[in-house]
Design an enzyme around this catalytic site. Structure first.
Site, PDB file in Angstrom:
ATOM      1  N   CYS A 222       0.844  -1.198   0.000  1.00 55.50           N
ATOM      2  CA  CYS A 222       0.000   0.000   0.000  1.00 55.50           C
ATOM      3  C   CYS A 222       0.882   1.251   0.000  1.00 55.50           C
ATOM      4  CB  CYS A 222      -0.979  -0.004   1.176  1.00 55.50           C
ATOM      5  SG  CYS A 222      -0.221  -0.261   2.795  1.00 55.50           S
ATOM      6  N   SER A 255       2.968  -2.495   4.113  1.00 56.80           N
ATOM      7  CA  SER A 255       3.026  -1.041   3.934  1.00 56.80           C
ATOM      8  C   SER A 255       4.223  -0.685   3.073  1.00 56.80           C
ATOM      9  CB  SER A 255       3.182  -0.353   5.287  1.00 56.80           C
ATOM     10  OG  SER A 255       4.468  -0.610   5.827  1.00 56.80           O
ATOM     11  N   ASP A 256       4.124   0.430   2.356  1.00 56.70           N
ATOM     12  CA  ASP A 256       5.342   1.011   1.815  1.00 56.70           C
ATOM     13  C   ASP A 256       6.192   1.419   3.021  1.00 56.70           C
ATOM     14  OD1 ASP A 256       7.326   2.073   0.208  1.00 56.70           O
ATOM     15  OD2 ASP A 256       5.946   3.184  -1.074  1.00 56.70           O
ATOM     16  N   TRP A 257       7.469   1.682   2.787  1.00 58.83           N
ATOM     17  CA  TRP A 257       8.404   1.925   3.892  1.00 58.83           C
ATOM     18  C   TRP A 257       8.036   3.214   4.654  1.00 58.83           C
ATOM     19  CZ3 TRP A 257       8.591  -2.440   2.179  1.00 58.83           C
ATOM     20  CH2 TRP A 257       9.566  -3.370   2.493  1.00 58.83           C
ATOM     21  N   GLY A 258       7.505   3.032   5.846  1.00 60.48           N
ATOM     22  CA  GLY A 258       7.097   4.178   6.649  1.00 60.48           C
ATOM     23  C   GLY A 258       5.686   4.677   6.349  1.00 60.48           C
TER      24      GLY A 258
END
Ligand code: NAG
Ligand code: NAG
Ligand code: NAG
Ligand code: NAG
Length: 720
Positions: A222, A255-258
């Site tokens: 996402c 998740s995308d990173w962060g």
């Protein structure tokens, strides 16, 4: 096969033996995978299940993301590694073509083989989850990460995405489709809201994900942006309703990173795994981890939901058969000096990069100067820094030096070497041809002087783009569509000085070409972003060893205003062009492009004829078929890309025509072949907002077959 234990890795390092990266045929159906996953997860404690869903933190593990391993029951720490182009942060691997070049081949087999190479190499390094493909639509022509994906058409994105999934997962890795969803620009990517209607959402932006779910994809990432003012990674509608319910996606969402911003809202909103795990890089905190355990214990998240999260992750792992004979992870992403030497590249992979580099080259204009016969030219001038070997090493390739082979950011891979255009041309031209060069883009006088004295002049120019966390000359999305480094002036100066000028452009996307009508410019060559064999791939085409057949996966307009969508700096990004993305906008508004979507020249010519359309119900859900004969009418063997566009009944409210089929056919000179197209229920459906359903509109359809979106050779109608 032998697992590379620590001792055998040392041996590999000493002897330089190729890693044994053979795929095993352990692939399972989702039902089989779920059965295995449920067995394991049912024995896990809450903490163990949470461990599966939580990244261990940025920069401290072997891969760009790692989950916690579990003991009794045993489950490994999964290694998640970028990216859509190959294995990031890896030595002794191959740096191939970008996604946008894979799209330009319009060839399913090449798309599959590219993914197979990526899968083999990542598997050889012990990666479990490949962070690709990217199917972010090139909505605005200057979108910063468009080159990682497959262009401006959802059908093309869907085909290329699905081939990537099959190629990678057949090597026992989980593929990750990203960035779900509506992440189409870098500007304000974490602080903007993508505002799109339900129909456009599904027909354009979710479409490629649907095709990848059909291909069995194991994970979806996402994105950073908001939809309806809610972060995508906690967006119940996008994750639960659209992805998991409508598309019946049975894998997991990371998740995308962060991009995770909460605990219970994320878990309940459909997020299954947080990456790289920490709240801010390196802080050792997490929205999942102990926070998720607490949320389950106090009932904010049900244990059933936690079990579902862990089961989805484990099921993806078992689906692709990672539980048997899987190589140990030998990447050392953040400790490269201590990376064991495991060689996953090979001559086959390098030859393939050269082949797909040539197959993805697009010949835009040619008055007959190409292919070169080295006999005719005693002296070749090469002008422009874009022909030079790059000399600077910089973070994730964010530099502006030498020839351009991929954009920058997390989607990059390290280059073991680069065959520069000058090297490729010089080697192929042979000893009898003198090759001279200047790489100074700013000294147009010197360039003109060098060019004036040569039989043929190649002038090179480029554009660059990349991911938001880095900037080059104020760009991540491109600030403009102009060539970089004085490119237009350089081209003009060389063309003024030499009547056999050939322009070569390495670009992340469309550029403006104010010099296009110059009478001395005899050919324009568009190799895109071709990877480590760039110079060889280029020479293969220039000298006629390969007949070009690449096609534009986006529209090149006459001017920037002609495009239907632009980068927005507003919080609310309105997708006001709706279904008219890319060429659809040009068709709908009768704007003539400079070079149309699907366009590209060959050294041969092809005729189309005898189009026949049939609406007898075929196998599976095929509603109509078309056949057309394509003949190579020139004297050179080569491939043609026959494209099928569908015009829906007027009442459907679709753009004038949409791509719904393509076939790259190889034909010897004079040879003719029948090309078949099948149009399925999906291909002929639209999303009806009133009923919230996909429907096949009744009425008259037109199928148009041609060599580009603006070069239709045959059309016919049918009724449904
Ligand atoms: C493997 O990669 C390392 C680091 O780039 C390099 O020094 C070494 O020569 C490579 N090994 C081979 C056999 O190419
Ligand atoms: C739990 O999440 C909150 C934010 O919601 C954060 O402030 C806290 O540090 C987290 N705790 C742990 C142990 O990571
Ligand atoms: C476009 O952007 C490039 C790269 O930053 C820059 O070099 C060039 O000067 C810009 N061109 C125009 C016309 O603004
Ligand atoms: C979006 O980006 C622009 C330009 O970088 C900046 O001026 C603006 O404040 C940003 N807006 C938001 C909502 O982040």
């Amino acid at each position: 096969m032998i697992l590379p234990s620590l001792t055998s890795i040392t041996l590999l390092a000493l002897t330089g033996i190729l890693a044994q990266a053979k795929p095993t045929s352990n692939l399972r159906t989702w039902d089989e995978a779920y059965a295995k996953a449920e067995q394991v997860v049912s024995k896990m404690s809450i903490e163990q299940k949470v461990g599966l869903t939580t990244g261990m933190g940025w920069g401290i593990t072997n891969c760009v993301g790692n989950t916690y391993a579990s003991e009794d029951p045993d489950f490994p720490s999964l290694c998640l590694q970028d990216g859509p182009l190959g294995t990031r942060y890896a030595s002794n691997a191959t740096a191939g073509v970008s996604g946008i070049n894979a799209a330009a081949t319009f060839d399913r087999n090449l798309m599959y083989k590219r993914a197979e190479v990526i899968g083999k190499e990542s598997r050889g390094k012990g990666v479990h989850i490949q962070l690709g493909p990217s199917v972010d639509m090139l909505r605005a022509p200057n979108g910063g990460r468009g080159w990682e994906g497959f262009g401006e058409d959802p059908y093309l994105q869907g085909v290329a995405g699905a081939e990537f999934v099959k190629g990678v997962q057949d090597q026992n890795l989980v593929a990750t489709a990203k960035h779900y969803v509506l992440n189409n620009q870098e500007t304000n990517r974490t602080t903007s809201n993508s505002d799109v209607d339900d129909r456009t959402l599904r027909e354009i932006y979710v479409w490629p994900y649907a095709r990848m779910v059909e291909a069995g994809i194991g994970s979806v990432m996402c994105s950073y942006n908001y939809y309806e003012d809610v972060h995508i990674c906690e967006n119940d509608y996008m994750l639960n309703t659209v992805l998991k319910k409508e598309l019946s996606f049975r894998g997991f969402v990371m998740s995308d990173w962060g991009a995770t911003h909460s605990t219970a809202p994320s878990a309940n909103g459909g997020l299954d795994m947080t990456m790289p795990g920490d709240i801010n890089y390196g802080d050792g905190l997490s929205y999942f981890g102990p926070n998720l355990t607490k949320a389950v214990e106090n009932g904010e998240v049900t244990e059933e939901r936690l079990t579902d999260m862990a089961t989805r992750i484990a099921a993806a792992h078992f689906k692709v058969g990672q539980d048997k004979d899987y190589p140990e992870t030998t990447l050392r992403s953040f400790d490269r000096q201590n990376e064991p030497e495991v060689i996953v590249t090979s001559d086959d992979h390098i030859n393939f990069v050269r082949e797909i580099g040539a197959a993805s080259l697009i010949l835009l204009t040619n008055d007959g100067i190409l292919p070169l016969s080295s006999k005719d030219f005693g002296k070749i001038a090469i002008v422009g820094s874009d022909a030079a070997p790059p000399s600077v090493e910089c973070t994730d390739l964010a530099c502006n030096d030498g020839t351009y082979v991929q954009g920058w950011g997390s989607g990059t891979v390290d280059f073991p070497y680069i065959i520069s255009p000058t090297e490729g041309i010089t080697n192929r031209a042979g000893d009898s041809v003198k090759v001279v060069h200047t790489y100074d883009d700013w000294d147009t006088e010197a360039a003109a002087e060098l060019a004036s004295d040569a039989d043929i002049a190649f002038v090179f120019a480029k554009t660059e783009a990349g991911e938001e966390y880095l900037m080059v000359d104020g760009n991540n999305d491109r600030k403009n569509l102009t060539l970089w480094n004085n490119g237009d002036n350089l081209i003009q100066a060389v063309a003024d000085a030499n009547e056999n000028t050939v322009v070569v452009i390495h670009s992340v996307g469309p550029v403006l070409m104010p010099w296009i009508a110059h009478k001395n410019i005899k050919a324009v060559v568009w190799p895109g972003l071709p990877g480590q064999e760039t110079g060889n791939s280029l020479a293969d085409v220039l000298f006629g060893d390969v007949n070009p057949s690449g096609r534009l996966p986006y529209t090149i307009a006459k001017k920037e205003e002609d495009y239907g969508a632009h980068i927005s700096a507003e919080y609310n990004i309105e997708y006001g062009e709706k279904l008219n993305v890319g060429y659809r906008h040009f068709d709908a508004n009768d704007i003539e492009p400079l070079f149309a979507f699907g366009y590209g020249l060959s050294y041969s010519t092809f005729d189309y004829g005898k189009l026949k359309v049939n609406t007898k119900r075929g196998k599976r859900d095929t509603l109509a078929t078309a056949t057309v004969f394509v003949r190579n009418t020139g004297d050179v063997d080569g491939a043609e890309v026959a494209q099928a566009y569908i015009s829906f009944p007027e009442s459907a409210g679709e753009p004038p025509k949409v791509l719904r089929g393509f076939e790259r056919v190889y034909l010897k000179a004079g040879q003719q072949r029948k090309v078949n197209f099948e149009f399925t229920e999906t291909d002929l459906s639209i999303y009806d907002e009133e009923s919230s359903c996909w429907v096949v509109p009744e009425g008259e359809y037109t199928v148009s077959i041609g060599a580009s979106s603006r070069d239709i050779r045959e059309s016919a109608t049918f009724e449904l």
